[in-house]
Design an enzyme around this catalytic site. Structure first.
Site, mmCIF file in Angstrom:
data_model
loop_
_atom_site.group_PDB
_atom_site.id
_atom_site.type_symbol
_atom_site.label_atom_id
_atom_site.label_comp_id
_atom_site.label_asym_id
_atom_site.label_seq_id
_atom_site.Cartn_x
_atom_site.Cartn_y
_atom_site.Cartn_z
ATOM 1 C CG ASP A 1 -10.511 5.257 6.856
ATOM 2 O OD1 ASP A 1 -10.562 5.831 5.760
ATOM 3 O OD2 ASP A 1 -9.434 5.061 7.474
ATOM 4 C CG LEU B 1 -11.080 5.199 -2.908
ATOM 5 C CD1 LEU B 1 -12.424 4.624 -3.311
ATOM 6 C CD2 LEU B 1 -11.147 6.705 -2.883
ATOM 7 C CE1 TYR C 1 -0.731 2.537 -2.357
ATOM 8 C CE2 TYR C 1 0.440 3.144 -4.345
ATOM 9 C CZ TYR C 1 -0.669 3.244 -3.535
ATOM 10 O OH TYR C 1 -1.720 4.058 -3.906
#
Lengths: 341, 341
Positions: free
Chosen positions: B37, B84, B156
């Site tokens: 991350d 993700l 997005y």
């Protein structure tokens, strides 16, 4: 802006079909042109007509890779950047879908950053494929499309949609002045004979006397724009100062079925080979016609070369290219492709 | 495949809202988890519940950059890769649209290459946003969407569409075994209070006694899936062996208006602050409800946590997080979020 040095126009994908005609037209206007191309699907021979022109320079590089130092060292000289880099015919762009997607997204990103750094105006060659297999007809710029993002055409269609998104984001953030052209079917001399698109396929098959392939029943429609009209439209779009945050359709609104196109080509070439029907490719659009009122109003642009004329020039060029002896009507009345623009 | 070493699961974006719940659930199954991350929008505190777990490792890195050596050196140990990684709320992903697009396209590309090299199964967390402002209702997986590729949400929406395209191309080429989940609105504990999405906005405003903001007249609909159901769906999709070249909707098909949601939240929190209406954001979807028959049939999955229960747990968590003293009903009957899955 240019440190007193000469201003340069960058044409990424400048060795391709549209790109090479664009380079030639820019040189014809006295511009200095740097052509960047990876020669993946380009025909280097396309550059032959002007490769020794003093205003022309060729750099072999792939826009997916970091831009080459020979280009970056002249960043501040670029005032215009045309991004025409991407294989555009389905067999070609589907051969390496990963590279197609990266060319559109990473390549566009590299060139947008260059435009920002240079203070150059940036034009993205987008495509009618952003409309997918359209449910609206003709296609206006505000139609959002009917594109499968999971199918075999998505690497190109979605790649171009993503490239548009990034291009408009650069404009929204004030990082670059941008233009987005949605290019519809374009044809003319210097296409690849093995390009895989309908005009080159049918003309080459007709000229060679091979059997002629029609996908589906030939009732699907297309609208064909001659190359000189397209180059004229791209240059007008780039140079017009009043273009805002809007993509602009460029194409010929004269719509015809593939069967009608074939009949024109058979008339021009005198070909008599049998016609064989094959299944339509997945997600092949059934109808395609640009609504060009934006380009008409904004750029005072509309196509001027009628199909008969453009097709005759194209057949004549392919005949010469293939060394085929098939009769080609109307050869004499065709002006040179770029001069016609 | 793993050289006798322990198998690893990679969760890119594992410090985010869904990612951290997924990491916890995987650890609960005895899996060894590497969480990657960049901490851009993640809450590092999300990892607190398991960051000392012997099966857990955190690597701070951005998927847009080349993957770090500490990860690549164990490539062959990865058997599952969950992607993700991406800011998911409009204010967050629009703050740096360039990075949002690159996260989706370049990040997905890096992780697909890792999956290919590792022989790992790859799951892309896509989104209901690929359907844009949908004209079909509810949204089935074969609906192609109504997405503006030129607007402020495109970084997005089109980024995810492009990521899906590339993911399915990897599968088509036989380079990786892939899964694509289209995630609809999900809520629960460990969302960011400043996430900017409707559940966290309304709950936090209600708990803090501030005025409550409703965009538009509140008649737009959403369908809210509790986090434990979503994590369960993602893990089932990853582990199911019979998934082909198809995206799978994951979400709760119970549709309600934003006003109905607000009433639930007002009931739960006892808030009485005034409601202020603001204009709807550009391209905000009017309706959103997943058609989940694919997930039902394929994965035997459907959401099990009713809104009242999930919302009570969420309000309780936010109340504790914000130190708010507002009364929260139903706190006692809520199981821990992951255990509920």
């Amino acid at each position: 802006m240019t440190d007193g040095k000469e201003e340069l126009v960058l044409v990424a994908g400048g060795a391709g079909f549209i790109g090479s005609h664009l380079c030639r037209a820019l040189l014809g206007q006295g511009r200095r042109v740097v052509c960047l191309d990876n020669l993946q699907t380009a025909r280097p021979v396309n550059l032959r007509l002007f490769e020794r022109h003093p205003g022309f320079e060729f750099i072999e590089a792939d826009v997916v890779d970091p831009l080459p130092p020979s280009l970056l060292e002249r960043t501040r000289q670029f005032t215009r950047i045309y991004n025409l880099a991407c294989a555009a015919s389905p067999p070609q762009y589907q051969a390496d879908p990963e590279h197609t997607m990266l060319t559109n997204v990473v390549g566009t990103h590299h060139l947008l950053r260059l435009a920002e750094e240079a203070g150059a105006r940036f034009l993205l060659s987008s495509t009618s494929e952003v409309y997918g297999d359209p449910e609206a007809h003709p296609q206006r710029e505000d139609y959002r499309g009917w594109v499968s993002c999971t199918g075999p055409r998505a690497c190109y269609d979605e790649g171009k949609r993503a490239a548009e998104a990034m291009t408009f984001d650069y404009a929204r953030m004030g990082r670059a002045e941008v233009r987005v052209a949605r290019i519809f079917n374009t044809y003319g001399p210097q296409m690849r004979p093995d390009d895989g698109r309908v005009v080159s396929n049918l003309v080459c098959q007709a000229l060679s006397g091979r059997e002629i392939t029609v996908y589906g029943d030939g009732s699907q429609t297309r609208s064909f724009c001659y190359i000189s009209d397209m180059v004229d439209g791209l240059m007008r779009l780039m140079e017009h100062d009043g273009v805002g945050m809007e993509p602009v359709n460029l194409g010929n609104p004269t719509e015809m079925t593939v069967n009608e196109l074939l009949n024109h080509i058979l008339d021009l070439t005198g070909a008599t080979a049998p016609v064989v029907h094959k299944p339509l490719p997945i997600d092949d659009p059934r109808r395609r016609r640009p609504e060009i009122s934006t380009a008409r109003k904004l750029l005072d642009w509309s196509p001027r070369v009628p199909l008969e004329e453009g097709l005759a020039a194209t057949c004549a060029w392919f005949a010469s290219e293939l060394g085929a002896g098939a009769p080609v009507e109307g050869k004499a009345r065709i002006k040179s492709p770029v001069a016609a623009g």
